[in-house]
Design a protein around this motif. Sequence first.
Motif, PDB file in Angstrom:
ATOM      1  N   LEU A  36      61.149  63.856  -2.097  1.00 41.57           N
ATOM      2  CA  LEU A  36      61.072  63.402  -0.710  1.00 41.57           C
ATOM      3  C   LEU A  36      59.618  63.233  -0.275  1.00 41.57           C
ATOM      4  CD1 LEU A  36      63.783  65.777   0.811  1.00 41.57           C
ATOM      5  CD2 LEU A  36      64.007  63.308   0.489  1.00 41.57           C
ATOM      6  N   THR A  37      58.771  64.176  -0.647  1.00 37.51           N
ATOM      7  CA  THR A  37      57.375  64.161  -0.208  1.00 37.51           C
ATOM      8  C   THR A  37      56.624  62.944  -0.731  1.00 37.51           C
ATOM      9  OG1 THR A  37      57.430  66.579  -0.277  1.00 37.51           O
ATOM     10  CG2 THR A  37      55.277  65.538  -0.078  1.00 37.51           C
ATOM     11  N   THR A  38      56.868  62.591  -1.993  1.00 39.14           N
ATOM     12  CA  THR A  38      56.160  61.451  -2.570  1.00 39.14           C
ATOM     13  C   THR A  38      56.745  60.117  -2.113  1.00 39.14           C
ATOM     14  OG1 THR A  38      57.550  61.650  -4.544  1.00 39.14           O
ATOM     15  CG2 THR A  38      55.384  62.695  -4.604  1.00 39.14           C
ATOM     16  N   ALA A  39      58.030  60.090  -1.823  1.00 38.63           N
ATOM     17  CA  ALA A  39      58.664  58.851  -1.371  1.00 38.63           C
ATOM     18  C   ALA A  39      58.327  58.543   0.081  1.00 38.63           C
ATOM     19  CB  ALA A  39      60.182  58.940  -1.552  1.00 38.63           C
ATOM     20  N   ILE A  40      58.151  59.604   0.900  1.00 37.97           N
ATOM     21  CA  ILE A  40      57.899  59.431   2.333  1.00 37.97           C
ATOM     22  C   ILE A  40      56.716  60.323   2.722  1.00 37.97           C
ATOM     23  CG2 ILE A  40      58.932  59.442   4.642  1.00 37.97           C
ATOM     24  CD1 ILE A  40      61.688  59.546   3.261  1.00 37.97           C
ATOM     25  N   PRO A  41      55.480  59.921   2.401  1.00 39.28           N
ATOM     26  CA  PRO A  41      54.298  60.746   2.707  1.00 39.28           C
ATOM     27  C   PRO A  41      53.940  60.679   4.188  1.00 39.28           C
ATOM     28  CG  PRO A  41      53.620  58.701   1.655  1.00 39.28           C
ATOM     29  CD  PRO A  41      55.117  58.689   1.658  1.00 39.28           C
ATOM     30  N   HIS A  42      54.582  61.495   4.989  1.00 43.15           N
ATOM     31  CA  HIS A  42      54.492  61.445   6.441  1.00 43.15           C
ATOM     32  C   HIS A  42      54.058  62.809   6.952  1.00 43.15           C
ATOM     33  CE1 HIS A  42      55.972  61.231  10.626  1.00 43.15           C
ATOM     34  NE2 HIS A  42      56.014  59.920  10.497  1.00 43.15           N
ATOM     35  N   ALA A  43      53.234  62.852   8.003  1.00 42.95           N
ATOM     36  CA  ALA A  43      52.749  64.119   8.554  1.00 42.95           C
ATOM     37  C   ALA A  43      53.881  65.000   9.060  1.00 42.95           C
ATOM     38  CB  ALA A  43      51.757  63.852   9.695  1.00 42.95           C
ATOM     39  N   GLY A  44      55.024  64.398   9.391  1.00 46.62           N
ATOM     40  CA  GLY A  44      56.164  65.176   9.872  1.00 46.62           C
ATOM     41  C   GLY A  44      56.897  65.912   8.785  1.00 46.62           C
ATOM     42  N   GLY A  45      56.630  65.575   7.508  1.00 52.38           N
ATOM     43  CA  GLY A  45      57.288  66.261   6.414  1.00 52.38           C
ATOM     44  C   GLY A  45      58.804  66.216   6.540  1.00 52.38           C
ATOM     45  N   PRO A  46      59.469  67.372   6.536  1.00 48.14           N
ATOM     46  CA  PRO A  46      60.940  67.414   6.591  1.00 48.14           C
ATOM     47  C   PRO A  46      61.525  66.686   7.790  1.00 48.14           C
ATOM     48  CG  PRO A  46      60.050  69.550   6.018  1.00 48.14           C
ATOM     49  CD  PRO A  46      58.871  68.696   6.392  1.00 48.14           C
ATOM     50  N   PHE A  47      60.802  66.701   8.901  1.00 50.21           N
ATOM     51  CA  PHE A  47      61.258  65.961  10.078  1.00 50.21           C
ATOM     52  C   PHE A  47      61.451  64.483   9.747  1.00 50.21           C
ATOM     53  CE2 PHE A  47      59.280  63.126  13.303  1.00 50.21           C
ATOM     54  CZ  PHE A  47      60.350  63.052  14.183  1.00 50.21           C
ATOM     55  N   ALA A  48      60.481  63.896   9.033  1.00 45.15           N
ATOM     56  CA  ALA A  48      60.565  62.474   8.690  1.00 45.15           C
ATOM     57  C   ALA A  48      61.683  62.202   7.691  1.00 45.15           C
ATOM     58  CB  ALA A  48      59.226  61.989   8.133  1.00 45.15           C
ATOM     59  N   TYR A  49      61.867  63.107   6.702  1.00 42.80           N
ATOM     60  CA  TYR A  49      62.903  62.887   5.700  1.00 42.80           C
ATOM     61  C   TYR A  49      64.295  62.925   6.333  1.00 42.80           C
ATOM     62  CZ  TYR A  49      58.886  64.972   3.282  1.00 42.80           C
ATOM     63  OH  TYR A  49      57.619  65.308   2.868  1.00 42.80           O
ATOM     64  N   SER A  50      64.500  63.906   7.222  1.00 41.66           N
ATOM     65  CA  SER A  50      65.812  64.039   7.857  1.00 41.66           C
ATOM     66  C   SER A  50      66.064  62.915   8.844  1.00 41.66           C
ATOM     67  CB  SER A  50      65.915  65.399   8.549  1.00 41.66           C
ATOM     68  OG  SER A  50      65.812  66.436   7.602  1.00 41.66           O
ATOM     69  N   TYR A  51      64.997  62.440   9.468  1.00 43.89           N
ATOM     70  CA  TYR A  51      65.144  61.286  10.355  1.00 43.89           C
ATOM     71  C   TYR A  51      65.597  60.075   9.561  1.00 43.89           C
ATOM     72  CZ  TYR A  51      64.130  58.333  14.408  1.00 43.89           C
ATOM     73  OH  TYR A  51      64.241  57.492  15.477  1.00 43.89           O
ATOM     74  N   ARG A  52      64.956  59.830   8.420  1.00 43.73           N
ATOM     75  CA  ARG A  52      65.347  58.694   7.584  1.00 43.73           C
ATOM     76  C   ARG A  52      66.789  58.821   7.106  1.00 43.73           C
ATOM     77  NH1 ARG A  52      60.970  55.464   5.225  1.00 43.73           N
ATOM     78  NH2 ARG A  52      62.527  54.601   3.811  1.00 43.73           N
ATOM     79  N   ALA A  53      67.208  60.049   6.835  1.00 41.79           N
ATOM     80  CA  ALA A  53      68.553  60.262   6.281  1.00 41.79           C
ATOM     81  C   ALA A  53      69.635  60.272   7.347  1.00 41.79           C
ATOM     82  CB  ALA A  53      68.585  61.575   5.503  1.00 41.79           C
ATOM     83  N   PHE A  54      69.386  60.956   8.459  1.00 38.98           N
ATOM     84  CA  PHE A  54      70.464  61.218   9.422  1.00 38.98           C
ATOM     85  C   PHE A  54      70.174  60.736  10.834  1.00 38.98           C
ATOM     86  CE2 PHE A  54      70.817  64.672   6.206  1.00 38.98           C
ATOM     87  CZ  PHE A  54      72.046  64.301   5.673  1.00 38.98           C
ATOM     88  N   GLY A  55      69.054  60.043  11.044  1.00 36.13           N
ATOM     89  CA  GLY A  55      68.765  59.525  12.370  1.00 36.13           C
ATOM     90  C   GLY A  55      68.094  60.547  13.267  1.00 36.13           C
ATOM     91  N   PRO A  56      68.008  60.254  14.565  1.00 33.58           N
ATOM     92  CA  PRO A  56      67.228  61.073  15.494  1.00 33.58           C
ATOM     93  C   PRO A  56      67.656  62.534  15.559  1.00 33.58           C
ATOM     94  CG  PRO A  56      67.770  58.978  16.494  1.00 33.58           C
ATOM     95  CD  PRO A  56      68.538  59.036  15.210  1.00 33.58           C
ATOM     96  N   PHE A  57      68.968  62.803  15.563  1.00 25.88           N
ATOM     97  CA  PHE A  57      69.388  64.197  15.690  1.00 25.88           C
ATOM     98  C   PHE A  57      69.086  64.972  14.411  1.00 25.88           C
ATOM     99  CE2 PHE A  57      72.476  67.729  16.042  1.00 25.88           C
ATOM    100  CZ  PHE A  57      72.039  68.238  17.264  1.00 25.88           C
ATOM    101  N   GLY A  58      69.229  64.321  13.265  1.00 23.29           N
ATOM    102  CA  GLY A  58      68.834  64.971  12.017  1.00 23.29           C
ATOM    103  C   GLY A  58      67.355  65.301  12.012  1.00 23.29           C
TER     104      GLY A  58
END
Length: 466
Positions: A67-89
């Motif tokens: 996840l970290t290498t595919a989505i290098p975002h300062a939000g970390g897990p926040f960004a991965y879950s957003y991509r996967a499950f939308g705003p509430f995720g």
Amino acid sequence: MSEETKPALKKSLSGWHLWGIAVGLVISGEYFGWSYGWASAGTLGFLVTTALVAVMYATFIFSFTELTTAIPHAGGPFAYSYRAFGPFGGFIAGFATLIEFVFAPPAIALSIGAYLNVQFPALDPKLAAVGAYLIFMTLNIAGVTIAATFELCVTLLAIFELLVFMGVVSPGFSWSNFTANGWAGASTFSGAAIGGIFAAIPFAIWFFLAIEGAAMAAEETKEPKKVIPKAYVGGILTLVVLAFGVMFFAGGVGDWSKLSNINDPLPQAMKIVVGESSGWLHMLVWIGLFGLIASFHGIIMGYSRQIFAMARAGYLPGFFATVHPKRKTPHWAILAGGVIGILAIFSDTFIQIGGQPLTANIVTMSVFGAILLYIVSMLSLFKLRRSEATLERPFRAPFYPVFPAIALGLAVVFLATMIYFNQVVFLLFLGLFAISLVFYFLSKNARAEALQADAMLSAAPGPAQG
């Protein structure tokens, strides 16, 4: 907000910086906190707990790195879950990460105060803890390269000191000391030992807690897709070796029960072997502070990037997403987490929880956030494998789906047992979640505007804005 004007972090970190952050975030866990697990499980029971937790972390990190290498975002897990499950995720993962990273520093700061109190008995540990916040918030605001280079240096010193500790106390090590009443205070394995093994889970997690925080520096890393896997794999291997080494040597030098409810177990263990006046002891106290400082300083970096990313995405007030005009660091986010941490340091004046030491309760609160984060992250990995099959993945989780399934299954078991053994702290955790949920529903319009400026989040094909 255009791509040119949106708040941005400076890319200046190397692979060594990232390894230093990954290990440094965690290494204070080898200096204190874990020994509370002996009070619940005994040395042998806690050894079982730590082995289970080490398996979870190893499988988790190998999976999380995808996840970290595919989505290098300062939000970390926040960004991965957003991509996967939308705003509430994204909200759930962001909340969990904030709880983990905002509540870990006050526990570490209290231990810094305890270590200093060994040298200066008249010094109030809580005032020393507040002083640590003021110093290292300032250093974090000064600049990310300065902060990360400092983190690497103190991490190397902390590792060196742990190796020195093991070497100095090794002549006093006895296996019979380590195993004496090692099953939850009993000499033989029993039902109580099983309960102790599960009750000690938060303190075994403390050995490894926050290693995933290096993901929040990905946006500031040069060539993140190349260096992140090396930093994470090297980091988890380093920490596993140190965790088991420290636990064995500290537990085998004398009566381990005397080390099970204190914030400075290593100096006290060394004192048993070399005496109070030894220069080795004073060196451990002073250099040992570097281990605590490495994690304290690194986690401040972590929580500030999480606050920054969530504010940039509209989940928190927008001024937390501003960066210092010269230093390019999220200064308001750094200060916000510090205020909460300082309040937590003095919380035992107003709140007494289950007769546990204040540090133990703060550790438990932080671990609740961490476990929820691990669960959501592994669910995000499974979801993104299906919904974004074509997403570039420079590193793919080995033995998929076995490794992420092991990490997910153990995390769920750990969460259930933690709730059972820490019901009051869990109710406080739910209370904080409820308060955060109110802001989530009130921030819908801000999130919709911010989404347009964040390409990594707006690329998500998941649920619509909620």
